[in-house]
Design a protein around this motif. Structure first.
Motif, PDB file in Angstrom:
ATOM      1  N   THR A  19     -47.873  34.099  20.171  1.00  0.00           N
ATOM      2  CA  THR A  19     -46.919  33.482  21.039  1.00  0.00           C
ATOM      3  C   THR A  19     -46.138  34.016  20.669  1.00  0.00           C
ATOM      4  O   THR A  19     -45.255  34.779  20.113  1.00  0.00           O
ATOM      5  CB  THR A  19     -46.867  31.745  20.298  1.00  0.00           C
ATOM      6  N   THR A  34     -41.999  33.717  22.972  1.00  0.00           N
ATOM      7  CA  THR A  34     -40.756  33.649  23.543  1.00  0.00           C
ATOM      8  C   THR A  34     -39.911  34.404  24.496  1.00  0.00           C
ATOM      9  O   THR A  34     -39.237  35.283  23.363  1.00  0.00           O
ATOM     10  CB  THR A  34     -40.259  32.065  22.830  1.00  0.00           C
ATOM     11  N   SER A  71     -42.968  31.328  27.078  1.00  0.00           N
ATOM     12  CA  SER A  71     -43.434  31.752  26.621  1.00  0.00           C
ATOM     13  C   SER A  71     -45.064  32.088  27.337  1.00  0.00           C
ATOM     14  O   SER A  71     -44.859  31.191  28.168  1.00  0.00           O
ATOM     15  CB  SER A  71     -43.230  30.689  25.031  1.00  0.00           C
TER      16      SER A  71
END
Length: 821
Positions: free
Chosen positions: A391, A393, A399
């Protein structure tokens, strides 16, 4: 000398101030803002204000108090988090003092885009959100030492019958997620390998949004497992043993019941690592009574073959699991998971059959014989699963998440069906052996992007799913027969499924109204190749799946909701495989390679109401089903029935679901869930080329109740009951199913150690509990079977917790489940 003394004095002063600065303690008490009750096991994390690095963490005690010690002078932010409540951030300044007392700190129940209502008695037992219901797993003492299935069966609208089949709102078709990751098929195989003690919460997503896979007629069940919350090590361990059986069914072996599980978590700086393992042996004794007849209109005869005898299970499973999360700065995180497990089940049915053939018109006897049938069905599987997630951001708080999942499931087993003389069982009349191997490989890649747009959030994504199954099936008969269709009983079935998905949804809030609206598109292909059929069986599907969820807050205690979603119940390889298996003496099981998936429209309207001593929810729902998949019988031979899968034209179900969590007094809490619905299936059926008409409907209801009495600080007693009424099937009816349980629990060492005595399947000789009757009939057959399972089972469970576990552990999860097992 004076200079040396000055240096020493300065060093002592510096050292004392350093020690003093490093031994500052931060403390306080956490309570619910509305009820003023203390909140135990809430997560308290202390972060440096300058760079948000975590410097310490702790869970609140049973009385809500917390302490963080050995802190240095500086400015910090205390993050307070608890399931069902808004996160709170508190500025903390630590100066030259040994104690910083925050006093009473309160948390407010969530009322944002995932609005919910909570019952608080130290812990949140249940909550309702815009699209789901959430339940704390450890409130069900009867499930301790068991599996995730033992927890599931206590939830509203969830029922488990005598065969272990799980249904939600009366439907066996639902999608299972574990920590948000999907299990493609019926997940009982995987859920039976997850210890109940490792579960934190279970979510019933009854009106899923477009973000979720559209699989499952009745929605989604999401299993959330535990992980550590404190920095450093956390440990939980459980051991279980069964006491000798209190009932006797003249089974050949006494059931064995014992097991244990352990989870170890390490959390420090950027790392969060969890490892665990479990073993469970859970045999079940039992008995079976059956009555069957078939009519042969060509020969003008009727054949009856009633039976009775042992039907018992030897079951064990074990697994190891690992998950790790690594945070690379504030904007990047990686997680990896690995799971390796084994499951074994052997079902023994030793039955005495009394066969008789009579003239259909006059009833005069023609012939009769008695024989002994020993049928041993073994199912095994080894599962290797792995996942990798990343992930990122961005600076605008949007995101991007990429996920990859791989699974290999090596499924294999056999059925040994022996027809023997009686009472001389050494005389073999016929021996049928059905071995098979059915390995599966599955892959899933998913890409999700989320960004704040206006006052809401826009989420979009793509997903690719691919799985293959290569089944090899054999068939041996001793002595050899001249069976004309014997080639159908052996061969290979190779299946391949591919699914491409695109989705987008927007969620937000307008004053008192919250909403989630989305659309999902899927293109799916299915190919099945059979060794005795040169033409592959193919199916292409292109479909849209819209969804809409609304939640309106009338006031702080009353909320109204509405939801719609379109779903699909996909076929699995067990339902598609047309190669027959001699499941037992009187039954052949097979699938249909041209079976169609079911399409479902789900609609629900509901309300949730909170008050000082509890909460209540009520939901009206409707399901409209096209091509419902049915399991039906037909006559193969005078003493053998075919059990096959086919599609009916349509079905519909409408019902009322309700639940309540109450705490009338401090020492008594009550949980009650119920479901009542009317199910109707109708239309033409095609069973192995023979057409018939089905039109069956009836009312069904289920009740799950759980009551806990806290006798004092260390002792508590709990009782619960699961009841499922009679229910219609395409060709008949299943009987009621009742399971009462009770338990008594004693805690030691401030709650770190507990001992629980469980009394499961309470019956006391009344012959009402833990038994399941199944009746089906047609123009030329009738069959009714009563399965009698072991009652009055006593288990002893010990649990130890070194720092309580709480939160979500991202373990890999299976794409394949019990439909293949």
């Amino acid at each position: 000398m004076q200079f040396s003394r000055s240096i020493v004095l300065l060093l002592l002063v510096f050292f004392s101030q350093t020690v003093k600065a490093q031994n500052v303690t931060l403390k306080g008490i956490l309570i619910d803002q509305q009820t003023k009750q203390p909140l135990e096991y809430a997560s308290m994390a202390l972060l440096k204000k300058v760079d948000s690095i975590v410097v310490g963490g702790v869970l609140t005690r049973p009385n809500g108090s917390f302490e963080l010690s050995k802190l240095q002078v500086g400015q910090y932010i205390l993050k307070v988090a608890y399931t069902g409540y808004k996160n709170r951030f508190i500025d903390v300044k630590i100066s030259d003092t040994r104690m910083v007392n925050l006093g009473t700190v309160s948390l407010t129940p969530t009322s944002g885009s995932l609005s919910q209502v909570n019952i608080t008695s130290g812990k949140v037992n249940a909550s309702n959100k815009i699209d789901k219901q959430s339940y704390r797993a450890d409130q069900f003492e009867s499930a301790k030492g068991g599996t995730a299935v033992d927890v599931l069966k206590n939830l509203p609208s969830v029922s488990v019958n005598g065969e272990g089949q799980i249904s939600v709102r009366g439907s066996t078709g639902f999608l299972v997620l574990v920590n948000g990751k999907p299990v493609l098929a019926d997940a009982q195989t995987v859920l039976s390998q997850l210890p109940a003690n490792s579960l934190e919460n279970i979510e019933l997503i009854t009106s899923p949004s477009a973000k979720y896979d559209p699989d499952g007629k009745s929605g989604i069940i999401n299993i959330i497992t535990k992980k550590g919350a404190n920095d450093g090590f956390t440990l939980t361990a459980n051991v279980q043993a069964g006491l000798p059986s209190s009932t006797d069914y003249d089974n050949k072996e006494k059931p064995k019941r014992f097991g244990g599980d352990v989870t170890l978590n390490f959390k420090k700086d950027k790392w969060d690592i969890s490892v665990g393992g479990n073993y469970l042996r859970n045999d079940n004794a039992g008995y079976r009574e059956g009555d069957v007849f078939t009519k042969n209109f060509t020969n003008n005869t009727i054949t009856r073959f009633p039976s009775n005898g042992e039907r018992s299970f030897d079951k064990y499973n074990y697994a190891g699991r690992l998950s790790a999360i690594y945070s690379l700065g504030k904007n990047n995180s990686f997680s990896v998971g690995f799971f390796r497990g084994k499951r074994h089940q052997a079902r023994l049915a030793d039955l005495v059959y009394t066969n008789s053939t009579s003239d259909l018109s006059t009833g005069l006897p023609i012939s009769s014989t008695t024989y002994y049938n020993s049928n041993l069905q073994t199912k095994e599987g080894t599962f290797t699963l792995g996942n990798l997630d990343y992930t990122h951001t961005f600076t605008d708080k949007s995101s991007l998440t990429a996920s990859l999942l791989y699974e290999n499931a090596n499924l294999y087993g056999n059925t040994r069906n022996r027809n023997l003389g009686y009472p001389n069982t050494s005389d073999t009349i016929q021996y049928v052996f059905n071995p098979y191997k059915n390995p599966i490989n599955g892959y899933r890649f998913k890409l999700d992007y989320a960004i704040n747009v206006g006052k809401g959030k826009l989420e979009s994504g793509y997903q690719f799913r691919y799985d293959t199954q290569d089944g090899q099936f054999d068939y041996f008969v001793i002595p050899a027969t001249s069976q004309q269709d014997s080639n159908r009983f052996r061969g290979s079935a190779r299946a391949k499924n591919q699914i491409h998905s695109l989705y987008s949804q927007y969620s937000g809030k307008l004053d008192k109204l919250e909403y989630i609206a989305g659309l999902r598109y899927e293109y799916a292909t299915r190919t099945l190749e059979l060794s005795y059929d040169h033409a592959p069986h193919e199916l292409d599907l292109s479909n849209l799946f819209p969804s809409l969820n609304l939640l309106y807050s009338v006031n702080n205690g009353l909320k109204l909701k509405a939801g719609y979603s379109k779903r699909i119940q996909r076929t699995n390889n067990f339902e598609l495989n047309p190669i027959p298996e001699r499941e037992h003496s009187e039954t052949l099981e097979q699938g249909d390679p041209d079976l169609k998936p079911s399409f479902i429209d789900l609609v629900e309207l509901g309300l949730t109401r909170t008050f000082k001593k509890g909460s209540f929810f009520l939901t009206l729902y409707y399901q409209n089903i096209k091509n419902p998949i049915q399991r039906v019988n037909s006559v193969y031979a005078d003493t053998i029935l075919n059990r096959v899968f086919t599609n009916a034209e349509k079905a519909r179900s409408f019902g009322l679901e309700l639940g309540a969590n109450l705490q009338p007094v401090k020492w008594w809490s009550l949980y009650l869930g119920g479901n009542v619905y009317n199910y109707k299936v109708s239309g033409d059926l095609s069973v192995l080329g023979s057409n018939s008409v089905v039109d069956n409907a009836n009312w069904v209801f289920s009740v799950n109740a759980n009551s806990n009495f806290k006798l004092n600080k260390a002792w508590s007693v709990q009782g619960n009951v699961n009841y499922l009424s009679k229910r219609p099937t395409a060709q008949g009816e299943d009987s009621k199913f009742l399971v009462p349980n009770t338990s008594i629990k004693k805690t030691f060492m401030d709650g770190r150690l507990s001992a629980t005595l469980q009394w499961q399947n309470i019956d006391l000789g009344m012959e009402q509990s833990n038994r399941q009757g199944i009746t089906t009939f047609g123009r030329d057959f009738y069959t009714t079977t009563n399965y009698i399972y072991e009652t009055d089972v006593f288990m002893l469970n010990f649990s130890f917790n070194l720092n309580k576990l709480i939160g979500k552990s991202k373990l890999p999860t299976s794409e394949f489940g019990d439909k293949e097992f």
